[in-house]
Design a protein around this motif. Structure first.
Motif, PDB file in Angstrom:
ATOM      1  N   ILE A 192       2.915  12.629   3.780  1.00 30.43           N
ATOM      2  CA  ILE A 192       4.291  12.131   3.915  1.00 30.43           C
ATOM      3  C   ILE A 192       4.384  10.651   3.562  1.00 30.43           C
ATOM      4  N   LEU A 193       3.331   9.878   3.895  1.00 24.92           N
ATOM      5  CA  LEU A 193       3.388   8.428   3.730  1.00 24.92           C
ATOM      6  C   LEU A 193       3.025   7.948   2.325  1.00 24.92           C
ATOM      7  N   ASP A 194       2.634   8.856   1.451  1.00 26.36           N
ATOM      8  CA  ASP A 194       2.292   8.473   0.072  1.00 26.36           C
ATOM      9  C   ASP A 194       3.540   8.607  -0.800  1.00 26.36           C
ATOM     10  N   PRO A 195       4.122   7.489  -1.229  1.00 27.53           N
ATOM     11  CA  PRO A 195       5.388   7.554  -1.993  1.00 27.53           C
ATOM     12  C   PRO A 195       5.301   8.370  -3.269  1.00 27.53           C
ATOM     13  N   THR A 196       4.096   8.568  -3.794  1.00 27.98           N
ATOM     14  CA  THR A 196       3.975   9.295  -5.074  1.00 27.98           C
ATOM     15  C   THR A 196       4.121  10.804  -4.892  1.00 27.98           C
ATOM     16  N   VAL A 197       3.874  11.321  -3.707  1.00 30.75           N
ATOM     17  CA  VAL A 197       3.948  12.774  -3.477  1.00 30.75           C
ATOM     18  C   VAL A 197       4.808  13.132  -2.267  1.00 30.75           C
ATOM     19  N   SER A 198       5.278  12.164  -1.531  1.00 33.20           N
ATOM     20  CA  SER A 198       5.992  12.418  -0.282  1.00 33.20           C
ATOM     21  C   SER A 198       7.338  13.101  -0.515  1.00 33.20           C
ATOM     22  N   PRO A 199       7.699  14.042   0.359  1.00 28.54           N
ATOM     23  CA  PRO A 199       9.044  14.644   0.256  1.00 28.54           C
ATOM     24  C   PRO A 199      10.146  13.651   0.614  1.00 28.54           C
ATOM     25  N   SER A 241      10.000  10.409  -0.447  1.00 23.75           N
ATOM     26  CA  SER A 241       9.642   9.257  -1.278  1.00 23.75           C
ATOM     27  C   SER A 241      10.847   8.350  -1.543  1.00 23.75           C
ATOM     28  N   ALA A 242      12.036   8.944  -1.663  1.00 24.54           N
ATOM     29  CA  ALA A 242      13.233   8.137  -1.905  1.00 24.54           C
ATOM     30  C   ALA A 242      13.479   7.177  -0.745  1.00 24.54           C
ATOM     31  N   LEU A 243      13.257   7.664   0.492  1.00 24.73           N
ATOM     32  CA  LEU A 243      13.437   6.813   1.668  1.00 24.73           C
ATOM     33  C   LEU A 243      12.391   5.704   1.686  1.00 24.73           C
ATOM     34  N   LEU A 244      11.125   6.054   1.394  1.00 24.86           N
ATOM     35  CA  LEU A 244      10.061   5.045   1.392  1.00 24.86           C
ATOM     36  C   LEU A 244      10.335   3.968   0.345  1.00 24.86           C
ATOM     37  N   GLN A 245      10.773   4.387  -0.824  1.00 26.91           N
ATOM     38  CA  GLN A 245      11.058   3.413  -1.881  1.00 26.91           C
ATOM     39  C   GLN A 245      12.273   2.561  -1.539  1.00 26.91           C
ATOM     40  N   ALA A 246      13.237   3.157  -0.858  1.00 29.76           N
ATOM     41  CA  ALA A 246      14.409   2.388  -0.427  1.00 29.76           C
ATOM     42  C   ALA A 246      14.015   1.323   0.589  1.00 29.76           C
ATOM     43  N   LEU A 247      12.944   1.595   1.348  1.00 33.07           N
ATOM     44  CA  LEU A 247      12.446   0.626   2.328  1.00 33.07           C
ATOM     45  C   LEU A 247      11.520  -0.406   1.686  1.00 33.07           C
ATOM     46  N   GLY A 248      11.281  -0.264   0.375  1.00 33.66           N
ATOM     47  CA  GLY A 248      10.466  -1.242  -0.335  1.00 33.66           C
ATOM     48  C   GLY A 248       8.999  -0.864  -0.481  1.00 33.66           C
ATOM     49  N   PHE A 249       8.655   0.405  -0.219  1.00 37.47           N
ATOM     50  CA  PHE A 249       7.275   0.862  -0.324  1.00 37.47           C
ATOM     51  C   PHE A 249       7.113   1.699  -1.589  1.00 37.47           C
ATOM     52  N   ASP A 250       6.326   1.182  -2.533  1.00 40.87           N
ATOM     53  CA  ASP A 250       6.112   1.900  -3.787  1.00 40.87           C
ATOM     54  C   ASP A 250       4.727   2.528  -3.870  1.00 40.87           C
TER      55      ASP A 250
END
Length: 279
Positions: free
Chosen positions: A112-119, A121-130
């Motif tokens: 879940i915490l890996d932005p490259t495969v996480s379902p 990922s849009a939320l993680l990237q919106a929080l600034g995590f790439d």
């Protein structure tokens, strides 16, 4: 007597005897030579020790606060919806993550915490995590471990609190309604005070379990190729002393310190809360 005999034997074999063995190692060196508090001083002087203490302290604060606030809050909401099928469905869904072993839960969260495969990922990237490395940066670990622990362990406590709410006498609840108490007033002045002992019990076990933080940081350290650190928690440091530095006595000293802190905290919670007072 027969009902508790098996438990007593297991408690002695896997609880009392290992504890006594650890205490023996904590105060001795190789060959059984008594050294007093030498092992405790050696581990306390390790440059990683105070950092690990700070990490565990921050994690415990976040974990216990979230446990009390959200578990009690969600249990109250579910109890309020007890006549609805939604309540039964939510209780089941809350409990499902607890059926997973700790290691399995962490593996789910690694995905879940890996932005490259996480379902998400849009939320993680919106929080600034790439990248995964940004997510598991040292400053984020206490919060991440709290989320993982809550996701895994809170469901069972929600069910326990829900059952405790069902045991509150109906005449007490009816009296509150007759007096004009609303949902919030009933929860704050009637239900939560009557859950006090269950809340204290949850905090004691939550503290004891949280102080032994190990699986989450250990697996995260392996998955992040050391970015998360293999000495984040005291239990990780104990593991490192025993299996990397071949210092079993130092590892035992840290274990005994964790035992003393956990027992002292439990005694404080019990004494200050009137846990054994008659209702």
């Amino acid at each position: 007597m027969a009902f508790v005999a098996g438990y007593t034997l297991l408690l002695i074999a896997f609880g009392v005897l290992p504890t006594g063995y650890a205490i023996y190692f904590a105060f001795t060196k190789a060959g059984g030579r008594f050294t007093g508090f030498s092992n405790f001083l050696t581990t306390a002087r390790d440059f990683r020790f105070m950092d690990a203490v700070g990490h565990v302290a921050v994690y415990l604060a976040l974990w216990l606060v979230s446990l009390v606030v959200f578990v009690v809050g969600l249990a109250l909401v579910l109890h309020r919806l007890s006549s609805s099928p939604v309540s039964r469905t939510l209780r089941f869904l809350y409990y499902v993550p607890g059926a997973l072993a700790g290691a399995a839960s962490v593996l789910v969260w690694l995905f879940i915490l890996d932005p490259t495969v996480s379902p998400v990922s849009a939320l993680l990237q919106a929080l600034g995590f790439d990248t995964f490395g940004q997510v598991v940066a040292p400053g984020n670990l206490a919060l991440l471990f709290t989320v993982i622990a809550f996701w895994t362990g809170a469901g069972g406590w929600i069910v326990v609190m829900y059952g405790a709410l069902n045991n509150i006498p109906t005449d007490v609840m009816e009296a509150a309604r007759i007096d004009g108490a609303g949902a919030w007033q009933t929860a704050w002045h009637v239900q939560i005070p009557m859950l006090r002992k269950w809340i204290v019990y949850m905090v004691i076990l939550g503290f004891a379990g949280g102080a032994q933080l190990f699986v989450e940081p250990q697996l995260l350290s392996l998955a992040s190729v050391g970015a998360a650190g293999r000495d984040y928690s005291l239990n990780q440091l104990t593991f490192d002393f025993a299996f990397q530095m071949n210092n079993v006595n130092g590892a035992a000293a840290i274990s005994v310190e964790l035992l003393v802190v956990s027992v002292s905290a439990a005694a404080l919670f019990v004494a200050r809360s009137g846990f054994f007072d008659a209702d």
